[in-house]
Design a protein around this motif. Structure first.
Motif, PDB file in Angstrom:
ATOM      1  N   GLN A 195      44.708 -31.616 -21.448  1.00 50.07           N
ATOM      2  CA  GLN A 195      43.348 -31.720 -20.911  1.00 50.07           C
ATOM      3  C   GLN A 195      42.877 -30.434 -20.232  1.00 50.07           C
ATOM      4  N   PRO A 196      43.661 -29.799 -19.330  1.00 51.58           N
ATOM      5  CA  PRO A 196      43.187 -28.550 -18.717  1.00 51.58           C
ATOM      6  C   PRO A 196      42.913 -27.459 -19.748  1.00 51.58           C
ATOM      7  N   PHE A 197      43.721 -27.390 -20.798  1.00 56.62           N
ATOM      8  CA  PHE A 197      43.521 -26.387 -21.844  1.00 56.62           C
ATOM      9  C   PHE A 197      42.224 -26.658 -22.595  1.00 56.62           C
ATOM     10  N   CYS A 198      41.973 -27.916 -22.937  1.00 63.16           N
ATOM     11  CA  CYS A 198      40.742 -28.277 -23.643  1.00 63.16           C
ATOM     12  C   CYS A 198      39.512 -28.035 -22.771  1.00 63.16           C
ATOM     13  N   GLN A 199      39.621 -28.346 -21.490  1.00 66.61           N
ATOM     14  CA  GLN A 199      38.508 -28.112 -20.572  1.00 66.61           C
ATOM     15  C   GLN A 199      38.204 -26.619 -20.445  1.00 66.61           C
ATOM     16  N   ALA A 200      39.250 -25.796 -20.437  1.00 60.85           N
ATOM     17  CA  ALA A 200      39.048 -24.347 -20.359  1.00 60.85           C
ATOM     18  C   ALA A 200      38.390 -23.814 -21.632  1.00 60.85           C
ATOM     19  N   LEU A 201      38.775 -24.349 -22.785  1.00 64.24           N
ATOM     20  CA  LEU A 201      38.127 -23.956 -24.040  1.00 64.24           C
ATOM     21  C   LEU A 201      36.650 -24.349 -24.037  1.00 64.24           C
ATOM     22  N   LEU A 202      36.362 -25.548 -23.541  1.00 60.99           N
ATOM     23  CA  LEU A 202      34.975 -26.013 -23.468  1.00 60.99           C
ATOM     24  C   LEU A 202      34.153 -25.151 -22.510  1.00 60.99           C
ATOM     25  N   ALA A 203      34.756 -24.750 -21.390  1.00 64.55           N
ATOM     26  CA  ALA A 203      34.048 -23.913 -20.428  1.00 64.55           C
ATOM     27  C   ALA A 203      33.704 -22.555 -21.034  1.00 64.55           C
ATOM     28  N   LEU A 204      34.622 -21.989 -21.808  1.00 65.78           N
ATOM     29  CA  LEU A 204      34.335 -20.727 -22.484  1.00 65.78           C
ATOM     30  C   LEU A 204      33.204 -20.890 -23.492  1.00 65.78           C
ATOM     31  N   ALA A 205      33.222 -22.008 -24.218  1.00 65.25           N
ATOM     32  CA  ALA A 205      32.158 -22.270 -25.195  1.00 65.25           C
ATOM     33  C   ALA A 205      30.801 -22.366 -24.508  1.00 65.25           C
ATOM     34  N   GLN A 206      30.733 -23.087 -23.397  1.00 67.09           N
ATOM     35  CA  GLN A 206      29.475 -23.238 -22.677  1.00 67.09           C
ATOM     36  C   GLN A 206      29.012 -21.911 -22.087  1.00 67.09           C
ATOM     37  N   LEU A 207      29.962 -21.108 -21.643  1.00 68.78           N
ATOM     38  CA  LEU A 207      29.624 -19.807 -21.075  1.00 68.78           C
ATOM     39  C   LEU A 207      28.938 -18.927 -22.109  1.00 68.78           C
ATOM     40  N   HIS A 208      29.515 -18.856 -23.301  1.00 70.45           N
ATOM     41  CA  HIS A 208      28.942 -18.011 -24.342  1.00 70.45           C
ATOM     42  C   HIS A 208      27.650 -18.604 -24.909  1.00 70.45           C
ATOM     43  N   ARG A 209      27.563 -19.923 -24.908  1.00 68.30           N
ATOM     44  CA  ARG A 209      26.378 -20.581 -25.470  1.00 68.30           C
ATOM     45  C   ARG A 209      25.177 -20.471 -24.540  1.00 68.30           C
ATOM     46  N   ASN A 210      25.408 -20.580 -23.235  1.00 69.44           N
ATOM     47  CA  ASN A 210      24.301 -20.666 -22.278  1.00 69.44           C
ATOM     48  C   ASN A 210      23.896 -19.324 -21.678  1.00 69.44           C
ATOM     49  N   SER A 211      24.757 -18.330 -21.782  1.00 67.06           N
ATOM     50  CA  SER A 211      24.466 -17.053 -21.140  1.00 67.06           C
ATOM     51  C   SER A 211      23.352 -16.324 -21.880  1.00 67.06           C
ATOM     52  N   SER A 212      22.400 -15.763 -21.127  1.00 66.87           N
ATOM     53  CA  SER A 212      21.309 -14.993 -21.729  1.00 66.87           C
ATOM     54  C   SER A 212      21.686 -13.528 -21.890  1.00 66.87           C
ATOM     55  N   ARG A 213      22.833 -13.140 -21.345  1.00 68.55           N
ATOM     56  CA  ARG A 213      23.303 -11.766 -21.473  1.00 68.55           C
ATOM     57  C   ARG A 213      24.747 -11.808 -21.981  1.00 68.55           C
ATOM     58  N   PRO A 214      25.226 -10.744 -22.584  1.00 61.57           N
ATOM     59  CA  PRO A 214      26.599 -10.728 -23.065  1.00 61.57           C
ATOM     60  C   PRO A 214      27.590 -10.832 -21.912  1.00 61.57           C
TER      61      PRO A 214
END
Length: 284
Positions: free
Chosen positions: A255-274
């Motif tokens: 679960q912690p590994f999957c949550q960390a992967l999801l957090a990275l996905a959301q970071l790249h998806r929602n960020s307006s800057r690189p």
């Protein structure tokens, strides 16, 4: 190579182009060896000896050239939020590496007839799985200021870089964006005919050859009880063809590994800057 996210197409193309170049370590080694053979033969000496001696410096020189020609440099300049998110992924991965047993499940099939069920300790499925390695290492064709977690899944290796999952398949590379990566995990019972991992939970026992009611089948000599262990299965998949199943000897670790992967996905998806500055260049 369907695993080719267009966001990272230039980087993947460069890695594959460099990887496909001839290995000068082999080419120069052979040329130096032939040259040494011919020279020493002309001088009347032991040609095979000098040919073999000349092969080594040629190979070493070619290997030095290959370290520039066949290697791509990926430099990451992580913003604070990206660095924190990636740090959580690395920490969660370290938890996975502490499991006493880790396996890659290559294939599985449901048991549907009574005879096969009896001969396989009453299992509902047969699986083909082998021990696998979880390490932190870069692929040989990449130099980087980041050492990623990696999982060996059969002939493929998954490298969890800060911005993508780099997939090595033989001598080719592909990429899966974190936003496209799907994860599922669940506890699973496994009839362990081998050695029980030290951290595994034994939840029951079954007979190597049960009868229809679940008791021991007296027709089999040396029928013995086998432990049933509670493991955890983690599936990693994507619409581009990634479909791998990894099993761990402990539960509540995915679960912690999957949550960390999801957090990275959301970071790249929602960020307006690189959040990651990716520089692909020759290693000089």
């Amino acid at each position: 190579m369907a695993m080719r996210d267009e966001t990272f197409a230039n980087v993947i193309d460069e890695i594959n182009a460099r990887q496909s170049q001839p290995r000068l370590a082999v080419v120069l080694g052979v040329l130096f060896g032939i040259a040494g053979f011919l020279v020493w033969k002309a001088l009347g000496g032991a040609a095979p000896v000098l040919g073999g001696a000349a092969f080594l410096p040629g190979m070493l020189l070619g290997k030095w050239f290959d370290s520039y020609r066949r290697v791509s440099v990926l430099y990451y300049d992580l913003e604070q939020d990206a660095e924190a998110a990636y740090g959580r992924l690395v920490a969660a991965f370290e938890t996975l590496t502490r499991c006493a047993g880790t396996w890659h499940v290559a294939a599985g099939g449901k048991i549907e007839d009574l005879t096969t069920w009896k001969r396989n300790a009453g299992a509902s499925m047969l699986v083909d799985k082998k021990p696998t390695a979880l390490t932190s290492i870069l692929p040989a064709v990449v130099r980087s200021n980041v050492i990623p977690p990696s999982i060996q899944v059969g002939r493929q290796v998954l490298y969890f870089m800060p911005d993508l999952v780099l997939v090595k398949d033989a001598n080719r590379y592909g990429a899966v964006a974190y936003a496209d990566l799907r994860t599922q995990f669940a506890p699973t019972n496994f009839i362990e005919a081998g050695k029980v991992p030290s951290d595994a939970e034994v939840v029951g026992h079954t007979w190597a050859h049960p009868n229809k009611s679940g008791g021991p089948d007296r027709r089999f000599k040396n029928n013995r009880q086998i432990p049933v262990c509670r493991y955890e299965a983690l599936r990693l998949s994507s619409a581009t063809g990634l479909n791998e199943l990894v099993e761990f000897s402990r539960t509540n670790v995915s679960q912690p590994f999957c949550q960390a992967l999801l957090a990275l996905a959301q970071l790249h998806r929602n960020s307006s800057r690189p959040t990651v500055s990716l520089d692909s260049r020759s290693n000089r």
